[in-house]
Design a protein around this motif. Structure first.
Motif, PDB file in Angstrom:
ATOM      1  N   ILE A  81       0.870  -1.177   0.000  1.00  0.00           N
ATOM      2  CA  ILE A  81       0.000   0.000   0.000  1.00  0.00           C
ATOM      3  C   ILE A  81       0.903   1.222   0.000  1.00  0.00           C
ATOM      4  O   ILE A  81       1.631   1.461   0.965  1.00  0.00           O
ATOM      5  N   SER A  82       0.847   1.988  -1.078  1.00  0.00           N
ATOM      6  CA  SER A  82       1.846   3.038  -1.262  1.00  0.00           C
ATOM      7  C   SER A  82       1.402   4.399  -0.757  1.00  0.00           C
ATOM      8  O   SER A  82       1.857   4.868   0.288  1.00  0.00           O
ATOM      9  N   SER A  83       0.498   5.077  -1.463  1.00  0.00           N
ATOM     10  CA  SER A  83       0.323   6.510  -1.238  1.00  0.00           C
ATOM     11  C   SER A  83      -0.940   6.936  -0.521  1.00  0.00           C
ATOM     12  O   SER A  83      -1.150   8.130  -0.337  1.00  0.00           O
ATOM     13  N   LEU A  84      -1.802   6.039  -0.137  1.00  0.00           N
ATOM     14  CA  LEU A  84      -3.002   6.428   0.603  1.00  0.00           C
ATOM     15  C   LEU A  84      -2.791   6.044   2.062  1.00  0.00           C
ATOM     16  O   LEU A  84      -3.027   4.914   2.477  1.00  0.00           O
ATOM     17  N   TRP A  85      -2.356   7.017   2.861  1.00  0.00           N
ATOM     18  CA  TRP A  85      -1.847   6.730   4.193  1.00  0.00           C
ATOM     19  C   TRP A  85      -2.814   6.005   5.131  1.00  0.00           C
ATOM     20  O   TRP A  85      -2.402   5.136   5.891  1.00  0.00           O
ATOM     21  N   PRO A  86      -4.113   6.330   5.143  1.00  0.00           N
ATOM     22  CA  PRO A  86      -5.006   5.625   6.085  1.00  0.00           C
ATOM     23  C   PRO A  86      -5.367   4.202   5.643  1.00  0.00           C
ATOM     24  O   PRO A  86      -5.919   3.437   6.442  1.00  0.00           O
ATOM     25  N   LEU A  87      -5.083   3.857   4.378  1.00  0.00           N
ATOM     26  CA  LEU A  87      -5.579   2.585   3.850  1.00  0.00           C
ATOM     27  C   LEU A  87      -5.055   1.355   4.578  1.00  0.00           C
ATOM     28  O   LEU A  87      -5.799   0.373   4.711  1.00  0.00           O
ATOM     29  N   PRO A  88      -3.802   1.325   5.064  1.00  0.00           N
ATOM     30  CA  PRO A  88      -3.373   0.130   5.807  1.00  0.00           C
ATOM     31  C   PRO A  88      -4.264  -0.198   7.003  1.00  0.00           C
ATOM     32  O   PRO A  88      -4.511  -1.379   7.290  1.00  0.00           O
ATOM     33  N   SER A  89      -4.772   0.819   7.704  1.00  0.00           N
ATOM     34  CA  SER A  89      -5.651   0.551   8.842  1.00  0.00           C
ATOM     35  C   SER A  89      -6.965  -0.063   8.381  1.00  0.00           C
ATOM     36  O   SER A  89      -7.511  -0.972   9.020  1.00  0.00           O
ATOM     37  N   VAL A  90      -7.477   0.419   7.244  1.00  0.00           N
ATOM     38  CA  VAL A  90      -8.725  -0.129   6.700  1.00  0.00           C
ATOM     39  C   VAL A  90      -8.492  -1.542   6.181  1.00  0.00           C
ATOM     40  O   VAL A  90      -9.337  -2.424   6.342  1.00  0.00           O
ATOM     41  N   TYR A  91      -7.337  -1.760   5.571  1.00  0.00           N
ATOM     42  CA  TYR A  91      -6.980  -3.096   5.086  1.00  0.00           C
ATOM     43  C   TYR A  91      -6.937  -4.095   6.242  1.00  0.00           C
ATOM     44  O   TYR A  91      -7.478  -5.202   6.142  1.00  0.00           O
ATOM     45  N   CYS A  92      -6.303  -3.695   7.348  1.00  0.00           N
ATOM     46  CA  CYS A  92      -6.198  -4.596   8.509  1.00  0.00           C
ATOM     47  C   CYS A  92      -7.567  -4.852   9.143  1.00  0.00           C
ATOM     48  O   CYS A  92      -7.853  -5.959   9.605  1.00  0.00           O
ATOM     49  N   LEU A  93      -8.405  -3.815   9.173  1.00  0.00           N
ATOM     50  CA  LEU A  93      -9.775  -3.998   9.660  1.00  0.00           C
ATOM     51  C   LEU A  93     -10.513  -4.991   8.767  1.00  0.00           C
ATOM     52  O   LEU A  93     -11.174  -5.915   9.248  1.00  0.00           O
ATOM     53  N   PHE A  94     -10.390  -4.804   7.467  1.00  0.00           N
ATOM     54  CA  PHE A  94     -11.093  -5.646   6.499  1.00  0.00           C
ATOM     55  C   PHE A  94     -10.622  -7.103   6.580  1.00  0.00           C
ATOM     56  O   PHE A  94     -11.429  -8.033   6.601  1.00  0.00           O
TER      57      PHE A  94
END
Length: 393
Positions: A81-94
């Protein structure tokens, strides 16, 4: 009588002969068709069927949030996950963990170190960040991570990564254009559901956000315009440079959805302003994001160089608040977005939401979606993030 019997017998024999002959003719008609199919043709047909099956099982096409048609593996084991900073947290939630996440932006990791994300997904501390150097992606370093797919939000990255032969799925930070964080997270989850064939999981989390938004708006919509709180969100504030959250940015959505008037709503997006403008607005409440290291006490003690906050109503009434940090910073869309909305509503109208136990809301949310039992200390840390959490951005 005998002649009649002989005639019947003769007729039966003739009928039987005709049936046998017809059967032979049918058999002889089918046989040449079999013989006309060569062994080479049979082999080619069988290989074609196998290739089609492998292609269908091995890859699929999805459409990302900017309309690119992307061919991705059906089985994805390694994600960057490169340039969308909050996305890792959403990925881990998902996903329920950080499984498969092998690379993330340094700014995402900076926030993660001071967040609860490592408590939910300890492996996140070992995720690589070297593929981003001086704020830009290094494709050679990216390829060392051997990603099956890259998630990001930049067209320039899409072009570089696609040219390197790696699928790049582009997400949009603010797809509605009005800062609606609930819709932003919902759109990311929807796309993740399509990518990983887990639409039910995406719907479950999305529905939580929509439900909370409806519940909060049902209460604050009854507040008369003259009684509404006038609030300001300071987006960034360092080295004397002060940026506020204006119209169309996430702060505008948070304040409006939680029943407040955004005093900076007359400017567009994140906007640099001077202190004279702050004096004119004179907000009742001020909220500080985790993209600045300043804390409420800096305002109360009036220790910020060259800026005098002592006459601002929010400062005089001790109504300056640091926005929480849970799995990620709560200001942008994140995996904790429904909690941000509840917290903001409670800060704006404590009397209207006096029955809302925000600590218990956080505890139940983390139990339900992260399967994590938070301690009192962990909950306290969510609502009191450190200055260092702003580092790296």
């Amino acid at each position: 009588m005998k002649k009649f019997r002989k005639s019947i017998s003769l007729m039966l024999v003739l009928c039987l002969s005709m049936i046998i002959l017809a059967g032979c003719n049918n058999h002889s008609t089918k046989a040449p068709k079999e013989e006309n199919v060569s062994e080479a043709d049979k082999t080619e047909q069988e290989n074609s069927e196998v290739m089609n099956t492998d292609e269908n099982e091995g890859e699929k096409i999805i459409i990302d949030q900017v309309g690119h048609e992307i061919k991705i593996p059906r089985k994805i084991n390694r994600v960057v996950i490169s340039s969308l900073w909050p996305l890792p947290s959403v990925y881990c939630l998902f996903q329920g963990s950080s499984e498969g996440l092998v690379g993330m932006h340094p700014a995402s990791k900076s926030a993660a170190i001071y967040s609860l994300l490592p408590e939910i997904a300890p492996e996140v501390k070992d995720v690589e960040t070297n593929f981003v150097q001086n704020g830009e992606m290094n494709v050679e370093e990216l390829m060392k991570l051997k990603p099956d797919v890259v998630f990001g939000s930049k067209e320039t990255e899409y072009e570089m990564v696609t040219k390197a032969g790696i699928p790049y799925v582009q997400f949009v930070a603010n797809p509605t254009g009005d800062g609606n964080a609930i819709e932003s997270v919902g759109s990311w989850l929807k796309l993740l559901g399509e990518i990983f064939d887990k639409e039910d999981r995406a719907d479950e989390i999305m529905n939580e956000g929509y439900q909370v938004l409806e519940e909060i708006e049902k209460v604050v919509n009854n507040v008369a315009e003259k009684d509404k709180v006038r609030a300001l969100i300071i987006f960034k504030y360092d080295d004397g440079q002060l940026a506020v959250a204006g119209k169309g940015h996430f702060g505008d959505f948070w304040l409006n959805s939680a029943g407040a008037i955004n005093v900076a709503g007359e400017v567009q997006g994140p906007k640099d302003v001077n202190m004279e403008q702050i004096y004119t607005w004179n907000p009742d409440k001020i909220f500080l994001t985790n993209f600045t290291s300043h804390m409420p006490e800096d305002f109360y003690e009036n220790t910020i160089d060259n800026h005098d906050w002592s006459n601002i109503k929010a400062v005089q009434n001790k109504e300056v608040y640091k926005i929480p940090l849970g799995m990620y910073r709560w200001y942008p869309p994140s995996s904790d977005t429904p909690l941000m909305l509840k917290w903001m509503a409670l800060k704006n109208y404590p009397e209207l939401f006096k029955d809302l136990d925000i600590n218990q809301e956080v505890r139940e949310y983390y139990e339900k979606f992260y399967e994590k039992d938070l301690t009192d200390e962990q909950i306290e840390n969510i609502f009191n993030p450190s200055r260092e959490a702003a580092g790296g951005v």
